[in-house]
Design a protein around this motif. Sequence first.
Motif, PDB file in Angstrom:
ATOM      1  N   ILE A 336       0.884  -1.167   0.000  1.00 32.13           N
ATOM      2  CA  ILE A 336       0.000   0.000   0.000  1.00 32.13           C
ATOM      3  C   ILE A 336       0.919   1.213   0.000  1.00 32.13           C
ATOM      4  O   ILE A 336       1.748   1.369   0.901  1.00 32.13           O
ATOM      5  N   ASN A 338       0.796   4.223   0.740  1.00 31.71           N
ATOM      6  CA  ASN A 338       0.825   5.066   1.946  1.00 31.71           C
ATOM      7  C   ASN A 338       1.787   4.538   3.005  1.00 31.71           C
ATOM      8  O   ASN A 338       2.232   5.293   3.877  1.00 31.71           O
ATOM      9  N   ASN A 339       2.082   3.244   2.959  1.00 28.39           N
ATOM     10  CA  ASN A 339       2.975   2.645   3.953  1.00 28.39           C
ATOM     11  C   ASN A 339       4.450   2.824   3.609  1.00 28.39           C
ATOM     12  O   ASN A 339       5.324   2.464   4.407  1.00 28.39           O
ATOM     13  N   GLN A 441      -0.608  12.794  -1.199  1.00 33.26           N
ATOM     14  CA  GLN A 441      -1.873  12.052  -1.177  1.00 33.26           C
ATOM     15  C   GLN A 441      -1.862  11.041  -2.316  1.00 33.26           C
ATOM     16  O   GLN A 441      -1.800  11.404  -3.486  1.00 33.26           O
ATOM     17  N   SER A 442      -1.934   9.754  -1.961  1.00 35.67           N
ATOM     18  CA  SER A 442      -2.014   8.708  -2.972  1.00 35.67           C
ATOM     19  C   SER A 442      -3.438   8.620  -3.489  1.00 35.67           C
ATOM     20  O   SER A 442      -4.401   8.848  -2.751  1.00 35.67           O
ATOM     21  N   GLY A 444      -6.962   7.419  -4.361  1.00 37.59           N
ATOM     22  CA  GLY A 444      -7.826   6.484  -3.663  1.00 37.59           C
ATOM     23  C   GLY A 444      -7.729   6.542  -2.164  1.00 37.59           C
ATOM     24  O   GLY A 444      -8.390   5.771  -1.456  1.00 37.59           O
ATOM     25  N   ASN A 445      -6.913   7.448  -1.637  1.00 36.64           N
ATOM     26  CA  ASN A 445      -6.752   7.586  -0.195  1.00 36.64           C
ATOM     27  C   ASN A 445      -7.175   8.989   0.215  1.00 36.64           C
ATOM     28  O   ASN A 445      -6.831   9.970  -0.450  1.00 36.64           O
ATOM     29  N   SER A 446      -7.878   9.108   1.304  1.00 34.99           N
ATOM     30  CA  SER A 446      -8.401  10.409   1.718  1.00 34.99           C
ATOM     31  C   SER A 446      -7.434  11.213   2.579  1.00 34.99           C
ATOM     32  O   SER A 446      -7.612  12.412   2.757  1.00 34.99           O
ATOM     33  N   SER A 447      -6.393  10.568   3.091  1.00 32.91           N
ATOM     34  CA  SER A 447      -5.483  11.254   4.016  1.00 32.91           C
ATOM     35  C   SER A 447      -4.305  11.895   3.292  1.00 32.91           C
ATOM     36  O   SER A 447      -3.945  11.501   2.180  1.00 32.91           O
ATOM     37  N   GLN A 466     -10.832   9.941  -8.771  1.00 35.17           N
ATOM     38  CA  GLN A 466      -9.877   9.974  -7.664  1.00 35.17           C
ATOM     39  C   GLN A 466      -8.857  11.077  -7.910  1.00 35.17           C
ATOM     40  O   GLN A 466      -8.656  11.506  -9.043  1.00 35.17           O
TER      41      GLN A 466
END
Length: 492
Positions: A336, A338-339, A441-442, A444-447, A466
């Motif tokens: 993922i 974000n990781n 911000q990736s 598909g991710n909201s953060s 997205q």
Amino acid sequence: MLLLNVVFMLWLHLAHAASIISRSNSYPLNSRSNTLGSKANLIISNGIVSPDGFTRSATLAGGTFPGPIIAAKKGEQFVINVENKLTDDEMFKSTSVHWHGINQNGSNYADGVSFVTQCPIAQNHSFLYSFNAQNQAGTFWYHSHYSVQQCDGLRGPLIIYDPEDPLSYLYDVDDETTVITLADWYHVVAPVLSHIIGTNANSSVINGLGRYQGGPNSELAVVNVEYGKRYRLRLIAMSCDPSFSFSIDNHNLTIIEADGELTQPLLVDSLQILAGQRYSVVLVANQPVANYWLRALPSTPGLNFNNGQSSAILRYKGAPVADPTTKLGNSTMPLIENNLHALINPGAPGIPEYGKADINLKMVVNSTRGVYSINNASYVPPTVPVLLQILSGAQQATDLLPKGSVYVLGANKVVELTMIAPSIGGPHPIHLHGHSFDVVQSAGNSSFNYVNPVRRDVVSGGLQNQQMVIRWVTDNSGPWFLHCHIDWHLDA
């Protein structure tokens, strides 16, 4: 001095071409490539190849597909003379070579992008690419940046080794045998396919070898390992179109690099790699001595693992010379984005808040009857390369190009780009030349993450509606290309 970012995102989605046939045997990794140093002649010519068993003429760098590995140590000067010896009338006979991921700081003229930084190299002519990658080290690649020529074979690895790599304690082996190229392959020449909406690859090949549906067992690449050793595998997605889902049966992988930027080590059991992206992963050879499938499933409709398609062989020393019998397990630790976190100097530049950069850009991608546009502007290549337009001093480059295709940015500014994905053809791999950027911000991710996001040069633009957000600093003057790395889209 102004930094000009040329947005080259005219996208046309193409797909399908007919399938044919192939045959079998196992060969060592990179058996069909040689390795060049940082000072070399690279001859671009046509030759007959059969990566998946189907024989066709191709456009080759150094006479092989993929082209030879170009290897250097951090800080070395590159002097590569590219000679155009192309003769096949069914394919493009002009060319240029882009050194993907090399920032070309101070050497924009060597970026290799036709109609942006140079005129294409004509038949029987050459171009001397002289540049210094400065402090860069990691996994890069080179490919044609002339129309869809890359899809006919002109692509190869470029590796810069760092003798003082801070993560070298994690691996024992890192050489030409651990470079792994993932590519799509077509049985019809690219100039024909570029006019067909709905073009799909006939096969996926790993280090230039593969099989295709309906064909006999062709040769597969073999990655040889020894029990107890740790290997830095350098994965390069040098595809024209698909992304790949990469995994090795019964083995976990530790990611330590994304697109030439070191990351904090991250353990995964599979990863998606988009066209143009690269990852270094550490493989620990800790399983029983045997053969294991190394898998790279493309996003291409209809392709699978049947009969060794989209696969190579991980072979332990002492294992028999045979195809593996291992099964694909369920992925419980997929990558993922974000990781992933940058290892060196983490943190996005500027005020850590959305919309608070020096320059805030928003680009909305649309598609009308298969033709893509950015903010309602479609790119049309200029007759004079953008760099030459600038150097002429006659007028602003924005006066010479279609309105909306050139964004003029001030020097040493923090830029935040928000891109909204179109409804079709995604995920689009978005590549920025001349810079690495922080993915705050990736898709598909909201953060948002301004503290320690991954830093790279190709990012997923996401699926319909997205958005992805990236940041970088305009510290490298010149016209830099920003585009989707799916060649069929780029050539719309």
